[in-house]
Design a protein around this motif. Structure first.
Motif, PDB file in Angstrom:
ATOM      1  N   ILE A 226       0.847  -1.199   0.000  1.00  0.00           N
ATOM      2  CA  ILE A 226       0.000   0.000   0.000  1.00  0.00           C
ATOM      3  C   ILE A 226       0.887   1.255   0.000  1.00  0.00           C
ATOM      4  O   ILE A 226       0.691   2.166  -0.802  1.00  0.00           O
ATOM      5  N   ASN A 227       1.910   1.249   0.896  1.00  0.00           N
ATOM      6  CA  ASN A 227       2.737   2.447   1.054  1.00  0.00           C
ATOM      7  C   ASN A 227       4.074   2.358   0.324  1.00  0.00           C
ATOM      8  O   ASN A 227       4.876   3.291   0.388  1.00  0.00           O
ATOM      9  N   ASP A 228       4.305   1.253  -0.363  1.00  0.00           N
ATOM     10  CA  ASP A 228       5.524   1.070  -1.135  1.00  0.00           C
ATOM     11  C   ASP A 228       6.769   1.318  -0.276  1.00  0.00           C
ATOM     12  O   ASP A 228       7.638   2.109  -0.634  1.00  0.00           O
ATOM     13  N   ASN A 229       6.830   0.647   0.877  1.00  0.00           N
ATOM     14  CA  ASN A 229       8.068   0.732   1.665  1.00  0.00           C
ATOM     15  C   ASN A 229       8.417  -0.595   2.338  1.00  0.00           C
ATOM     16  O   ASN A 229       7.575  -1.468   2.506  1.00  0.00           O
ATOM     17  N   TRP A 230       9.678  -0.730   2.666  1.00  0.00           N
ATOM     18  CA  TRP A 230      10.218  -1.971   3.238  1.00  0.00           C
ATOM     19  C   TRP A 230      10.433  -1.834   4.742  1.00  0.00           C
ATOM     20  O   TRP A 230      10.752  -0.755   5.230  1.00  0.00           O
ATOM     21  N   SER A 231      10.305  -2.935   5.454  1.00  0.00           N
ATOM     22  CA  SER A 231      10.735  -2.958   6.855  1.00  0.00           C
ATOM     23  C   SER A 231      11.307  -4.335   7.182  1.00  0.00           C
ATOM     24  O   SER A 231      11.085  -5.303   6.443  1.00  0.00           O
ATOM     25  N   THR A 232      12.057  -4.385   8.270  1.00  0.00           N
ATOM     26  CA  THR A 232      12.724  -5.623   8.687  1.00  0.00           C
ATOM     27  C   THR A 232      12.210  -6.014  10.061  1.00  0.00           C
ATOM     28  O   THR A 232      12.031  -5.155  10.921  1.00  0.00           O
TER      29      THR A 232
END
Ligand SMILES: *[C@@H]1O[C@H](CO)[C@@H](O)[C@H](O)[C@H]1NC(C)=O
Ligand SMILES: *[C@@H]1O[C@H](CO)[C@@H](O)[C@H](O)[C@H]1NC(C)=O
Ligand SMILES: *[C@@H]1O[C@H](CO)[C@@H](O)[C@H](O)[C@H]1NC(C)=O
Length: 512
Positions: A226-232
């Motif tokens: 949805i927000n076009d971002n990555w997380s770990t």
């Protein structure tokens, strides 16, 4: 004369029926493979491509999941003759498109020149779609994931041109047929042969894979579509050792991801600890409790959720195709204990109160599709709702097949008794004709002499058709006695039968 014609029609139908049964008893046997694709569309799991020491060629086939089956007896349906994709492996596929019924195939090895092929499951036809936007590079050794809006995400994998890992987020809009690119901010190290699954919050979770070595699973990566971002996320609990070539599926409650199989030692061997589960609330790993015979490890296989099962297809590694099925079923409906099973039941069918209430036909044993016929006589407090929900599900897959099955079951039963009667009748006539055919003579002999006449009657009912068909083939003009089937003769027939039965019970009394 009309009766004679009727008899020919009945025989012809019987031959058709036998031919169909025979077809279903010798199903298509696919080669063992790894690096294939497995796409679930409208109750069918389509398998395409893959790698084997031997070339798997253009094999393309599906398994029907609208009916119950046992994994020891898989009735694959072969569609290889309509496949247009060259032999390939380690590609990926999803279900998408404007009708949400289209198989989208992406990638390819050196043989595959086009990036994307589509298979329309409604018309059963392949095509090469025209896609706008920046032309991407062709990759393989990846897993494409589709979201609920028809957008396919193709992260990383290896570049076909130089076999090196690529770190990009390639995006294909399968409805509008446009290429796009996703963010690379916070992207993990490039990886091939990872596991991936779509989560309920529209993030995609990525596990492990390979880049110079198998990658660890103490961290997992989330791409928010949805927000076009990555997380770990850092994980805890019983962390699985590094692996590639694994599969991942979302649990039925949406709160866990189950991973299966994979390989270690640079792809040298399958992992022995085949199953783990990650809790999506606290990112803690555990080994789920399972019941049933634990299968051998597999790598570079595929896994789909179908009904309440994690369905694992093919794969390389420890499984021997002569012993273990190409399909593994893990019933994941009870999170406290998953069940390895050979039996598949479609979701709506498991609601039918009693499978045995379905009238037993001689075809039901060899043809599992016959068991899917809704039974009007099945006892149920709300049978109309069961039948309607069942047929609505099946209608989406293939209405004609369903109607065929129902008609087949109903007519098959009627036809068999009908034909059975006529064949009995015909056989009897031939005998009184003092036909010199050895088989017929033997049969007549049996009826008179056998100490167990009851068995003889059964035996005759079942085994006569084939031999009579032979006879009709040999003789261009079958016996004219058929035409003289009068009411009187039928009465005589019934009297004869009664005598045989009486005779048999007397004999039994004597033996006791
Ligand atoms: C396509 O069907 C799947 C269920 O198989 C559903 O989850 C998805 O949202 C559908 N996609 C679209 C674009 O409607
Ligand atoms: C992703 O984008 C959303 C919306 O802008 C934001 O709330 C979230 O913090 C971002 N996540 C990361 C890891 O940047
Ligand atoms: C039976 O099924 C129908 C249609 O689904 C439903 O409207 C009705 O309430 C059900 N009746 C019972 C007794 O469950």
């Amino acid at each position: 004369m009309a009766r004679k014609n009727l008899m020919y029609i009945a025989l012809w139908l019987l031959v058709q029926l036998l031919a169909e049964i025979n077809c279903q008893m010798t199903p298509f046997k696919p080669k063992k493979r790894e690096g294939h694709t497995a796409t679930f569309i409208n109750n069918k799991l389509y398998i395409l491509g893959g790698y084997n020491a031997k070339d798997v060629g253009k094999e393309f086939f599906y398994l029907d999941f609208s009916v119950p089956f046992n994994t020891q007896n898989l009735l694959w349906n072969d569609l290889s003759n309509i496949n247009i994709i060259p032999s390939h492996y380690d590609c990926t596929s999803v279900k998408g498109g404007a009708n949400n019924n289209t198989l989208f195939f992406y990638g390819g090895d050196k043989h595959v020149t086009d990036f994307v092929y589509t298979f329309d499951s409604q018309s059963s036809s392949w095509s090469i779609p025209k896609i706008t936007g920046d032309n991407p590079i062709n990759k393989y050794e990846l897993t494409g994931i589709i979201d609920h809006k028809g957008i396919m995400y193709l992260w990383s994998g290896a570049n076909i041109a130089n076999d090196a890992e690529v770190n990009d987020m390639l995006i294909l809009d399968t409805i509008n047929l446009v290429w796009g690119k996703g963010s690379l901010v916070g992207v993990p190290i490039a990886s091939e042969f990872y596991g991936a699954a779509l989560l309920p919050d529209n993030s995609i979770i990525y596990f492990g894979g390979y880049n110079a070595k198998e990658l660890p699973l103490n961290q997992v990566y989330l791409y928010d579509t949805i927000n076009d971002n990555w997380s770990t996320k850092t994980t805890s609990g019983v962390v699985p050792p590094s692996r590639e070539g694994l599969s991942a599926v979302l649990g039925l409650d949406g709160q866990r991801v189950i991973i299966f199989g994979g390989s270690a030692n640079d792809g040298g061997n399958t992992v022995k600890d085949i199953i783990y589960e990650l809790n999506l609330i606290n990112f803690e790993w555990r080994i789920p409790k399972t019941f049933g015979k634990i299968p051998g490890g597999r790598m570079y296989h595929r896994a789909n959720i179908i009904g309440k099962y994690m369905v694992i297809s093919f794969g390389g590694g420890d499984y021997d195709q002569t012993i273990e099925s190409d399909i593994l079923l893990l019933d994941i409906s009870n999170v406290d204990e998953y069940i390895w099973t050979n039996e598949f039941y479609p979701p709506t069918l498991s609601m039918v109160p009693s499978q045995s209430a379905i009238p037993s036909l001689s075809t039901s044993k060899v043809s599992p599709s016959a068991t899917s016929a809704p039974s009007t006589s099945s006892p149920s407090s709300n049978s109309s709702s069961i039948v309607s929900s069942q047929s609505s599900q099946l209608t989406t897959s293939s209405p004609t097949a369903m109607i065929g099955t129902i008609l087949g079951s109903v007519f098959g039963g009627a036809l068999l008794s009908f034909v059975g009667f006529f064949l009995y009748r015909w056989n009897k006539n031939k005998r009184s004709d003092s036909n010199n055919n050895q088989f017929q003579y033997d049969h007549g002999h049996e009826i008179v002499q056998s100490p167990n006449d009851e068995y003889t009657i059964n035996h005759q009912h079942r085994s006569t058709p084939a031999s009579v068909i032979n006879n009709s083939g040999q003789k261009s003009t079958p016996t004219t006695n058929d035409e003289k089937l009068t009411l009187q003769e039928i009465r005589q027939e019934i009297r004869d039968l009664r005598q045989i039965i009486l005779h048999s019970s007397k004999q039994q009394n004597r033996n006791n």
